[in-house]
Design a protein around this motif. Structure first.
Motif, PDB file in Angstrom:
ATOM      1  N   ASP A 478       0.809  -1.216   0.000  1.00 22.01           N
ATOM      2  CA  ASP A 478       0.000   0.000   0.000  1.00 22.01           C
ATOM      3  C   ASP A 478       0.843   1.267   0.000  1.00 22.01           C
ATOM      4  OD1 ASP A 478      -2.853   1.221   0.615  1.00 22.01           O
ATOM      5  OD2 ASP A 478      -1.508   2.132   2.067  1.00 22.01           O
ATOM      6  N   SER A 479       1.857   1.330   0.861  1.00 21.65           N
ATOM      7  CA  SER A 479       2.636   2.556   1.007  1.00 21.65           C
ATOM      8  C   SER A 479       3.377   2.928  -0.271  1.00 21.65           C
ATOM      9  CB  SER A 479       3.630   2.420   2.164  1.00 21.65           C
ATOM     10  OG  SER A 479       4.472   1.303   1.972  1.00 21.65           O
ATOM     11  N   THR A 480       4.053   1.957  -0.886  1.00 22.96           N
ATOM     12  CA  THR A 480       4.852   2.281  -2.065  1.00 22.96           C
ATOM     13  C   THR A 480       3.979   2.481  -3.313  1.00 22.96           C
ATOM     14  OG1 THR A 480       5.280  -0.063  -2.518  1.00 22.96           O
ATOM     15  CG2 THR A 480       6.882   1.114  -1.155  1.00 22.96           C
ATOM     16  N   VAL A 481       2.833   1.818  -3.364  1.00 25.91           N
ATOM     17  CA  VAL A 481       1.888   2.059  -4.469  1.00 25.91           C
ATOM     18  C   VAL A 481       1.408   3.505  -4.430  1.00 25.91           C
ATOM     19  CG1 VAL A 481      -0.416   1.497  -5.343  1.00 25.91           C
ATOM     20  CG2 VAL A 481       1.152  -0.341  -4.716  1.00 25.91           C
ATOM     21  N   LYS A 482       1.119   4.007  -3.213  1.00 27.51           N
ATOM     22  CA  LYS A 482       0.674   5.397  -3.072  1.00 27.51           C
ATOM     23  C   LYS A 482       1.793   6.376  -3.394  1.00 27.51           C
ATOM     24  CE  LYS A 482      -3.135   4.665   0.144  1.00 27.51           C
ATOM     25  NZ  LYS A 482      -3.618   4.762   1.539  1.00 27.51           N
ATOM     26  N   ARG A 483       3.017   6.035  -3.023  1.00 33.07           N
ATOM     27  CA  ARG A 483       4.148   6.915  -3.361  1.00 33.07           C
ATOM     28  C   ARG A 483       4.277   7.047  -4.871  1.00 33.07           C
ATOM     29  NH1 ARG A 483       8.189   3.776   0.816  1.00 33.07           N
ATOM     30  NH2 ARG A 483       6.940   4.260   2.665  1.00 33.07           N
ATOM     31  N   GLU A 484       4.172   5.916  -5.549  1.00 31.61           N
ATOM     32  CA  GLU A 484       4.258   5.955  -7.013  1.00 31.61           C
ATOM     33  C   GLU A 484       3.127   6.789  -7.610  1.00 31.61           C
ATOM     34  OE1 GLU A 484       3.681   3.123 -10.916  1.00 31.61           O
ATOM     35  OE2 GLU A 484       4.379   2.153  -9.069  1.00 31.61           O
ATOM     36  N   ALA A 485       1.899   6.619  -7.080  1.00 27.89           N
ATOM     37  CA  ALA A 485       0.758   7.392  -7.584  1.00 27.89           C
ATOM     38  C   ALA A 485       0.998   8.882  -7.412  1.00 27.89           C
ATOM     39  CB  ALA A 485      -0.520   6.974  -6.857  1.00 27.89           C
ATOM     40  N   GLY A 486       1.520   9.280  -6.237  1.00 27.57           N
ATOM     41  CA  GLY A 486       1.815  10.689  -5.999  1.00 27.57           C
ATOM     42  C   GLY A 486       2.911  11.202  -6.913  1.00 27.57           C
ATOM     43  N   PHE A 487       3.946  10.375  -7.119  1.00 26.62           N
ATOM     44  CA  PHE A 487       5.047  10.751  -8.015  1.00 26.62           C
ATOM     45  C   PHE A 487       4.521  10.972  -9.428  1.00 26.62           C
ATOM     46  CE2 PHE A 487       8.504   9.610 -10.943  1.00 26.62           C
ATOM     47  CZ  PHE A 487       9.527  10.428 -10.479  1.00 26.62           C
ATOM     48  N   ARG A 488       3.703  10.051  -9.905  1.00 29.14           N
ATOM     49  CA  ARG A 488       3.165  10.187 -11.260  1.00 29.14           C
ATOM     50  C   ARG A 488       2.278  11.424 -11.393  1.00 29.14           C
ATOM     51  NH1 ARG A 488       3.616   6.091 -14.895  1.00 29.14           N
ATOM     52  NH2 ARG A 488       4.664   4.185 -14.194  1.00 29.14           N
ATOM     53  N   SER A 489       1.536  11.752 -10.332  1.00 30.04           N
ATOM     54  CA  SER A 489       0.639  12.915 -10.405  1.00 30.04           C
ATOM     55  C   SER A 489       1.426  14.212 -10.601  1.00 30.04           C
ATOM     56  CB  SER A 489      -0.237  13.002  -9.153  1.00 30.04           C
ATOM     57  OG  SER A 489       0.510  13.431  -8.024  1.00 30.04           O
ATOM     58  N   ALA A 490       2.646  14.261 -10.086  1.00 22.30           N
ATOM     59  CA  ALA A 490       3.472  15.467 -10.230  1.00 22.30           C
ATOM     60  C   ALA A 490       3.822  15.739 -11.688  1.00 22.30           C
ATOM     61  CB  ALA A 490       4.749  15.331  -9.405  1.00 22.30           C
ATOM     62  N   PHE A 491       3.855  14.687 -12.507  1.00 18.96           N
ATOM     63  CA  PHE A 491       4.276  14.827 -13.908  1.00 18.96           C
ATOM     64  C   PHE A 491       3.109  15.054 -14.869  1.00 18.96           C
ATOM     65  CE2 PHE A 491       8.004  13.054 -11.994  1.00 18.96           C
ATOM     66  CZ  PHE A 491       9.070  13.522 -12.757  1.00 18.96           C
ATOM     67  N   GLU A 492       1.889  15.080 -14.338  1.00 16.55           N
ATOM     68  CA  GLU A 492       0.732  15.290 -15.216  1.00 16.55           C
ATOM     69  C   GLU A 492       0.828  16.652 -15.899  1.00 16.55           C
ATOM     70  OE1 GLU A 492      -2.727  14.739 -12.819  1.00 16.55           O
ATOM     71  OE2 GLU A 492      -2.365  12.600 -12.486  1.00 16.55           O
ATOM     72  N   GLY A 493       0.631  16.655 -17.205  1.00 10.91           N
ATOM     73  CA  GLY A 493       0.704  17.899 -17.971  1.00 10.91           C
ATOM     74  C   GLY A 493       2.110  18.316 -18.332  1.00 10.91           C
ATOM     75  N   LYS A 494       3.112  17.522 -17.960  1.00  7.52           N
ATOM     76  CA  LYS A 494       4.508  17.823 -18.301  1.00  7.52           C
ATOM     77  C   LYS A 494       4.901  17.072 -19.571  1.00  7.52           C
ATOM     78  CE  LYS A 494       5.296  20.281 -14.548  1.00  7.52           C
ATOM     79  NZ  LYS A 494       5.711  21.692 -14.578  1.00  7.52           N
ATOM     80  N   GLY A 495       6.068  17.371 -20.076  1.00 14.78           N
ATOM     81  CA  GLY A 495       6.508  16.762 -21.335  1.00 14.78           C
ATOM     82  C   GLY A 495       7.329  15.504 -21.173  1.00 14.78           C
ATOM     83  N   TYR A 496       7.348  14.938 -19.970  1.00 14.87           N
ATOM     84  CA  TYR A 496       8.162  13.758 -19.725  1.00 14.87           C
ATOM     85  C   TYR A 496       7.366  12.467 -19.970  1.00 14.87           C
ATOM     86  CZ  TYR A 496      10.938  17.277 -17.308  1.00 14.87           C
ATOM     87  OH  TYR A 496      11.655  18.409 -17.005  1.00 14.87           O
ATOM     88  N   GLU A 497       8.084  11.399 -20.285  1.00 15.97           N
ATOM     89  CA  GLU A 497       7.447  10.096 -20.475  1.00 15.97           C
ATOM     90  C   GLU A 497       7.765   9.193 -19.285  1.00 15.97           C
ATOM     91  OE1 GLU A 497       8.024   6.021 -23.137  1.00 15.97           O
ATOM     92  OE2 GLU A 497       8.977   7.886 -23.821  1.00 15.97           O
ATOM     93  N   LEU A 498       6.743   8.873 -18.502  1.00 20.01           N
ATOM     94  CA  LEU A 498       6.944   7.967 -17.378  1.00 20.01           C
ATOM     95  C   LEU A 498       6.834   6.531 -17.881  1.00 20.01           C
ATOM     96  CD1 LEU A 498       6.469  10.668 -15.882  1.00 20.01           C
ATOM     97  CD2 LEU A 498       5.486   9.321 -14.028  1.00 20.01           C
ATOM     98  N   MET A 499       7.924   5.800 -17.747  1.00 22.67           N
ATOM     99  CA  MET A 499       7.991   4.455 -18.281  1.00 22.67           C
ATOM    100  C   MET A 499       7.225   3.471 -17.389  1.00 22.67           C
ATOM    101  SD  MET A 499      12.003   4.454 -19.436  1.00 22.67           S
ATOM    102  CE  MET A 499      11.840   2.995 -20.481  1.00 22.67           C
TER     103      MET A 499
END
Length: 612
Positions: A478-499
């Motif tokens: 649970d903890s690391t899944v949420k960390r990843e979700a938060g990390f991905r949310s920071a990149f929304e609307g940016k020009g980077y490609e999250l693999m």
């Protein structure tokens, strides 16, 4: 901030002592237990002069600021320094600026300040800083660089407040309607962020968020505003600080319409009474005493010549509702009437994160006179963790403090334990079984912070696009899944490609192999979601020689700090596992003594650690 970690020798001793399956390590007097080393956030030297430090908050009346001052005075007494509470008696920019000027004129060497707004006070603070005075922020920063900041993650806490209101409205069958917001003003950084987070929670719903009204944090003015909202038929009102919340609750009380959902911020006797009487649903309780204590400690350390690099520390927040107004974060004294047997079961017994969590638990167990046995497996494995739970039940343990490897696998074993009367308390990561209380990081918010730090570093290097790798533990924790979700949310609307995320089971070697594969694909950044993932990421960047790759991680260990200081990682999100362990034991004892904790969830905070 006074956190200690076992020296590498004790970690090695623990690893050597671990066997396949569950280890059972009871508290003992040992060389390993005393072989401690100060962490990078160690306490200041006791050999200090009587430094003069000014504490300037928004006002001197609200209980929030009174409690912050109490924490500051306790720390000042412990360190042998002088802290003068020099706050105005009302929220007023001119008076707060005058307080800063008086501190400078009075020869104070450091100013700890909660800025009424980010701009008005900035000129005065800049002049103070130019005069050599150390600046530390508590609660709310201004637009001047400071040694360090200790505050709540206000936007995340505001979103939590919104989610609590939404849940209560939906439970009552209300899926649309008007929502009022009572804020302090349009400038105070902390409350502006709370409102932003609150509004974010309602995005995509059918509720209408009305235009914000400002009551300057005054309970009477806020009550008038809330009463006006009530005449317009609102179904909910959010108060953004102590005075706003008190006014909101009083307005609902005066109206007699307890169907209106009132949610607030901060904790006071008046707010607690309004919650217990049913006029407010809940409040987001900060930890102002911790802000005060850590603010003083940081000021003293800065005066001793230590550099923090603008460190920002989240001091945490708890959701307090009726039934848990004496919240599980330890706002009341804990007394054990017997030597309770408590099992501590973490994901493994090797990672420094869990070793430190156990340290905190053992320290609290010793203070309370209870027994805590560290019964964790030596590797992250569902079957072994389930075996540990079963062994605890068979061994007659009366409470289990657990960091679940995943929310599902261990749930059946925990449910059986609970059905036999064993009290369950979660630390770090919960399972899908109701517990007495949970002590963990707001992992999604911390993940977003990690993403924001990476983006800032990439943009500073002129990199506005490129591939980003993510090394996680697994798809269930649970903890690391949420960390990843938060990390991905920071990149929304940016020009980077999250693999696509790759999983290394928290193992540093496996994680390094994954990170090395990402590097061959030309990534510009890699995020490690836990201690092993972060260590592996840093080692891969080090081995590649490509120090332009931005590595950001989670958790703190000697290996991670070395990788940061050597330039192979940008930063890590350092949790407070010792606090989790300490508060977990306190909650377990309180539950065993018959207290109802109501499933309270407490955020134990996170710090962004960068190169010294």
């Amino acid at each position: 901030m006074k956190k200690r970690v076992l020296a590498l020798l004790s970690c090695a001793a623990l690893a050597a002592a671990s066997i396949t399956g569950c280890s059972s390590q009871k508290p003992a007097e040992s060389a390993a237990a005393s072989a401690e080393a100060e962490s990078t956030t160690g306490a200041p030297s006791k050999e200090v002069g009587d430094y003069k430090i000014a504490l300037i908050t928004m006002d001197s009346i609200d209980q929030h600021w009174v409690t912050l001052n109490e924490g500051a005075q306790e720390e000042a007494k412990e360190l042998g320094v002088t802290v003068s509470f020099m706050s105005p008696n009302t929220k007023d920019d001119a008076q707060q600026i005058e307080c800063v000027n008086n501190a400078v004129a009075g020869g104070y060497q450091a100013i700890i300040v909660a800025a009424n707004g980010p701009d008005a006070i900035s000129s005065a603070l800049k002049e103070a800083k130019d005069a050599g005075i150390k600046i530390v922020y508590v609660d709310s920063p201004a637009n001047v660089e400071a040694e360090a900041t200790f505050s709540t993650d206000n936007e995340a806490a505001g979103t939590t407040a919104g989610n609590e209101m939404l849940k209560a409205l939906k439970d009552a069958g209300v899926t649309s309607g008007k929502i009022g917001i009572v804020n302090v003003n349009a400038a105070t950084d902390s409350t502006v962020k709370r409102e932003a987070g609150f509004r974010k929670a309602f995005e995509g719903t059918d509720f209408e968020l009305m235009e914000t009204q400002y009551g300057e944090g005054d309970a009477a003015k806020s009550q008038t505003i809330a009463e006006n909202y009530i005449t317009q038929g609102v179904v909910g009102i959010f108060g953004c600080n102590e005075g706003s919340t008190t006014g909101t609750g009083n307005a609902i009380k005066a109206s007699g319409n307890t169907g209106i959902i009132g949610v607030g911020f901060d904790k006071s006797d008046a707010i607690m009474n309004l919650i217990n009487d049913g006029y407010l649903l809940c409040t987001m309780a900060q930890n102002p005493d911790l802000m005060g204590r850590d603010g003083v400690e940081a000021a003293v350390r800065a005066l001793q010549g230590e550099t923090f690099g603008g460190l920002v520390t989240d001091t945490g927040v708890s959701v307090i509702k009726a039934g848990n107004t004496e919240d599980a974060a330890g706002t009341t004294d804990v007394t054990a009437t017997k030597d309770w047997k408590i099992a501590l079961i973490t994901m493994d017994s090797i990672d420094q994160h869990w070793v430190t969590l156990n340290e905190g638990a053992q320290a609290e167990a010793k203070a309370l006179g209870v027994t805590v046995s560290f019964m964790s497996p030596n590797t992250k494995d569902d079957a072994q963790q389930i075996e540990c739970v079963n062994n605890a039940v068979a061994g007659g343990y009366e409470a289990i403090i657990v960091a679940a490897n995943g929310p599902d696998a261990i749930s059946s074993a925990l449910k059986e334990a609970a059905s036999t009367g064993v009290k369950i308390v979660y630390v770090d990561s919960p399972a899908n079984v109701e517990a007495e209380a949970t002590f963990s990081t707001d992992n999604e918010a911390a993940g977003k912070t990690a993403g924001d730090e990476m983006i800032k570093a990439l943009e500073a290097a002129g990199i506005t696009s490129g591939k980003i790798g993510i090394v996680n533990v697994n798809a269930a924790t649970d903890s690391t899944v949420k960390r990843e979700a938060g990390f991905r949310s920071a990149f929304e609307g940016k020009g980077y490609e999250l693999m696509e995320t790759q999983y290394g089971e928290g193992d540093a070697a496996k994680s390094q192999t994954i990170a090395e594969n990402y590097i061959t694909q030309g990534v510009v950044g890699i995020f490690g979601c836990n201690e092993g993932s972060t260590t592996g990421t840093g080692n891969a960047i080090k081995a590649s020689g490509k120090t332009d790759i931005v590595g950001v991680g989670f958790d703190k260990s000697d290996a991670i700090m070395n990788l940061i200081n050597d330039g192979y990682l940008l930063c890590t999100m350092a949790q407070n596992p010792d606090v989790m362990g300490k508060e977990g034991v306190k909650a377990a004892v309180r539950a065993l003594e018959g207290e109802e904790l109501g499933g309270a969830v407490s955020d134990t905070g996170v710090s962004v650690l960068k190169k010294n």
